[in-house]
Design an enzyme around this catalytic site. Structure first.
Site, PDB file in Angstrom:
ATOM      1  N   ASP A   1       0.978  -1.117  -0.067  1.00 46.47           N
ATOM      2  CA  ASP A   1       0.107  -0.161   0.096  1.00 46.47           C
ATOM      3  C   ASP A   1       0.678   1.151   0.090  1.00 46.47           C
ATOM      4  O   ASP A   1       0.472   2.479  -0.503  1.00 46.47           O
ATOM      5  CB  ASP A   1      -1.040   0.113   1.217  1.00 46.47           C
ATOM      6  CG  ASP A   1      -2.116  -0.947   1.075  1.00 46.47           C
ATOM      7  OD1 ASP A   1      -2.470  -1.507  -0.017  1.00 46.47           O
ATOM      8  OD2 ASP A   1      -2.646  -1.401   2.192  1.00 46.47           O
TER       9      ASP A   1
ATOM     10  N   ASP B   1      -0.476  18.051 -15.555  1.00 44.57           N
ATOM     11  CA  ASP B   1      -0.674  16.724 -16.189  1.00 44.57           C
ATOM     12  C   ASP B   1       0.218  16.846 -17.445  1.00 44.57           C
ATOM     13  O   ASP B   1       0.084  17.681 -18.512  1.00 44.57           O
ATOM     14  CB  ASP B   1      -2.178  16.947 -16.621  1.00 44.57           C
ATOM     15  CG  ASP B   1      -2.675  15.716 -17.638  1.00 44.57           C
ATOM     16  OD1 ASP B   1      -1.614  14.741 -17.617  1.00 44.57           O
ATOM     17  OD2 ASP B   1      -3.659  15.679 -17.871  1.00 44.57           O
TER      18      ASP B   1
ATOM     19  N   ASN C   1      12.014  12.363 -14.848  1.00 42.23           N
ATOM     20  CA  ASN C   1      11.836  11.088 -14.088  1.00 42.23           C
ATOM     21  C   ASN C   1      10.211  10.598 -13.832  1.00 42.23           C
ATOM     22  O   ASN C   1      10.271   9.323 -13.838  1.00 42.23           O
ATOM     23  CB  ASN C   1      12.323  11.733 -12.460  1.00 42.23           C
ATOM     24  CG  ASN C   1      11.702  10.601 -11.696  1.00 42.23           C
ATOM     25  OD1 ASN C   1      12.371   9.378 -11.455  1.00 42.23           O
ATOM     26  ND2 ASN C   1      10.771  10.828 -10.840  1.00 42.23           N
TER      27      ASN C   1
ATOM     28  N   TYR D   1       5.777   0.246 -20.953  1.00 43.95           N
ATOM     29  CA  TYR D   1       6.477   0.803 -20.138  1.00 43.95           C
ATOM     30  C   TYR D   1       8.130   1.036 -20.584  1.00 43.95           C
ATOM     31  O   TYR D   1       8.712   2.088 -20.813  1.00 43.95           O
ATOM     32  CB  TYR D   1       6.722   0.426 -18.764  1.00 43.95           C
ATOM     33  CG  TYR D   1       7.418   1.011 -17.656  1.00 43.95           C
ATOM     34  CD1 TYR D   1       7.440   2.278 -17.365  1.00 43.95           C
ATOM     35  CD2 TYR D   1       8.503   0.351 -17.167  1.00 43.95           C
ATOM     36  CE1 TYR D   1       8.431   2.861 -16.442  1.00 43.95           C
ATOM     37  CE2 TYR D   1       9.501   0.740 -16.362  1.00 43.95           C
ATOM     38  CZ  TYR D   1       9.561   2.088 -15.813  1.00 43.95           C
ATOM     39  OH  TYR D   1      10.225   2.689 -14.953  1.00 43.95           O
TER      40      TYR D   1
ATOM     41  N   LYS E   1      10.175   4.008 -22.334  1.00 43.09           N
ATOM     42  CA  LYS E   1      11.240   4.505 -21.850  1.00 43.09           C
ATOM     43  C   LYS E   1      12.534   4.454 -23.075  1.00 43.09           C
ATOM     44  O   LYS E   1      13.453   5.214 -23.124  1.00 43.09           O
ATOM     45  CB  LYS E   1      11.681   3.399 -20.884  1.00 43.09           C
ATOM     46  CG  LYS E   1      10.995   3.976 -19.391  1.00 43.09           C
ATOM     47  CD  LYS E   1      11.141   5.342 -18.704  1.00 43.09           C
ATOM     48  CE  LYS E   1      10.580   5.412 -17.617  1.00 43.09           C
ATOM     49  NZ  LYS E   1      10.873   6.730 -17.034  1.00 43.09           N
TER      50      LYS E   1
END
Length: 266
Positions: free
Chosen positions: A47, A77, A104, A182, A186
């Protein structure tokens, strides 16, 4: 000597927050850009990781100010093509021109071509869709490209001669199985940054990409640590602060001869 002004995206937690604090400790004024992300509950993900992605950068800014530094939080955003202009305008109005850009932020979501629904750590996966592709390419590829473009445009317009760009990447030669969009996004960011290293060198700008090891930004469980310990390719589980030290070095005067590199940390 005038102080440097840094723009760090994804600065509300993890590596981004640690980098903002490291740069501030070195005397930089920092714009801490962030966007709260509300991930669905996943029993295999602690969590604390979801909580980190869902918070603001206010605590990071408070910590920097408590240490005597200057920082401001910017809820932005990055999927909006106008976001870079707003961030650079904010930085200039608050601290002055940005000369350090840290790309980042990530729109990470775990998607796959495989029919499997969980990965080797038990984390939930979903199929590649237009939505998963768009979320990750907008934040991890488009936004860094537009931020670099805005950085370069303003840098050239004011006749500046010193600048630093650092991006973050992940994945390997065979893509990033089980996190395919992802990894692909990248890879695109890496390519943009390497192009920037060549094109912007005459302006005194260096551009590098850091490939962190497994970094405990809150998602690392005992099972993940055991996986790293048994791996022949992975060496350490890093802390965000350890990765931030490298990023801060690449953003310093001492790194003038380091550009056009993907620096893999192990």
């Amino acid at each position: 000597m005038p102080r440097h002004v840094a723009l760090v995206t994804g600065a509300n937690h993890g590596i981004g927050a640690a980098t903002a604090e490291a740069l501030a400790a070195g005397g930089c004024a920092v714009v801490c850009a962030y966007r709260k992300i509300h991930d669905p509950v996943d029993p295999a993900v602690p969590d604390v990781y979801r909580a980190g992605r869902a918070r603001t950068a206010d605590a990071v800014v408070a910590a920097i100010r408590a240490g005597g530094g200057d920082a401001v939080a910017a809820d932005e955003d990055l999927t909006d093509p106008q976001a870079p202009q707003r961030l650079f305008d904010l930085a200039e109005a608050t601290f002055g021109p940005v000369d350090i850009l840290i790309n980042n932020a990530t729109g990470w979501v775990q998607d796959t071509f495989s029919p499997q629904t969980v990965d080797q750590h038990g984390r939930q996966m979903q199929p590649v869709t237009v939505a998963t592709w768009s979320q990750q390419f907008a934040v991890d590829a488009m936004a860094p490209a537009l931020l670099i473009a805005e950085f370069a445009r303003r840098h050239a317009a004011r006749g500046a001669t010193w600048g630093r760009i650092v991006g973050l990447t992940s994945g390997a030669e065979l893509g990033f199985p089980q996190e395919v969009s992802y990894g692909a996004a990248k890879a695109a960011q890496t390519n943009y940054t390497m192009s920037a290293a060549v094109e912007l060198a005459p302006l005194g700008i260096t551009a590098n990409v850091v490939h962190p090891p497994v970094t405990d930004t809150g998602w690392v469980t005992d099972a993940v640590r055991e996986f790293v310990a048994q791996s022949t390719a992975l060496v350490n589980v890093a802390t965000p602060a350890q990765v931030a030290e490298v990023i801060a070095y690449l953003a310093s005067d001492a790194s003038a001869l380091i550009t056009g590199n993907v620096i893999t940390l192990r």
